[in-house]
Design a protein around this motif. Structure first.
Motif: not given
Length: 203
Positions: A21-49
């Protein structure tokens, strides 16, 4: 490895399940908590535009909401931007709480595994020691090698429990810290957009 697990007795089963269970959760969280997936770069600038070009229609907001956690927060604020700055910030904060809850998914389970695993190992060792002393009462301590072997087998569960608990605790703390950093960054980005929108309207 299988022989070691087998020699640890039936208490090794929940410990092995905890490790899986621990290995599954760790692997899933590493995949789900990637920075570019959570906070896409330049998103605010795109929305502002898009806002400056008057292209933030319902379809665009829906797509933004489904694109990322930061996008979900920004979309909540933009959908209520016509109600004023204060209400916009309240909507962002409310949506942010839901987003944080999603980011912390499975972390409570990982923390529970980190806390329970050494206790399971200790319990297995206690059961093993009880068996050893029961055997001593019946057959005596004529062979020290048998006694030492029995003790080593009993301690296998403790070692196994700690082997599962230590990395589980380390990654639990790491993911909690990572989520906290993401929350601060998303809050800063959302407030930046709020300020940009209202400064533009008042200029």
């Amino acid at each position: 490895m299988f022989e070691i697990i087998k020699s640890g007795g039936w208490m090794m089963l929940p410990i092995v399940l905890c490790s899986i269970g621990a290995m599954g959760i760790i692997a899933e969280r590493f995949w789900s908590l990637r920075r570019k997936k959570i906070i896409p770069p330049e998103l605010v600038a795109q929305v502002w535009r898009l806002s400056r070009e008057k292209k933030l229609d319902d379809a665009t907001l829906r797509q933004l909401r489904n694109s990322s956690p930061l996008g979900c927060i920004l979309a909540a604020g933009l959908a209520n931007s016509h109600h004023g700055r204060k209400f916009m910030k309240e909507c962002i904060e409310e949506t942010g709480r839901r987003v944080v809850h999603d980011l912390e998914r499975f972390l409570n389970t990982l923390g529970t595994i980190a806390a329970v695993s050494p206790l399971l190992g200790l319990l297995g060792t206690v059961f093993g020691m009880i068996d050893i002393f029961a055997s001593l009462l019946q057959h005596g301590a004529g062979n020290p090698a048998v006694l030492a072997g029995g003790i080593s087998v009993a301690l296998i569960t403790t070692a196994s429990g700690l082997t599962v608990a230590i990395p589980s605790l380390v990654f639990h703390r790491y993911f909690e810290r990572l989520v906290d950093e993401y929350v601060v960054t998303m809050e800063e980005e959302a407030l930046k957009l709020v300020d940009m929108l209202h400064e533009d309207r008042t200029s």
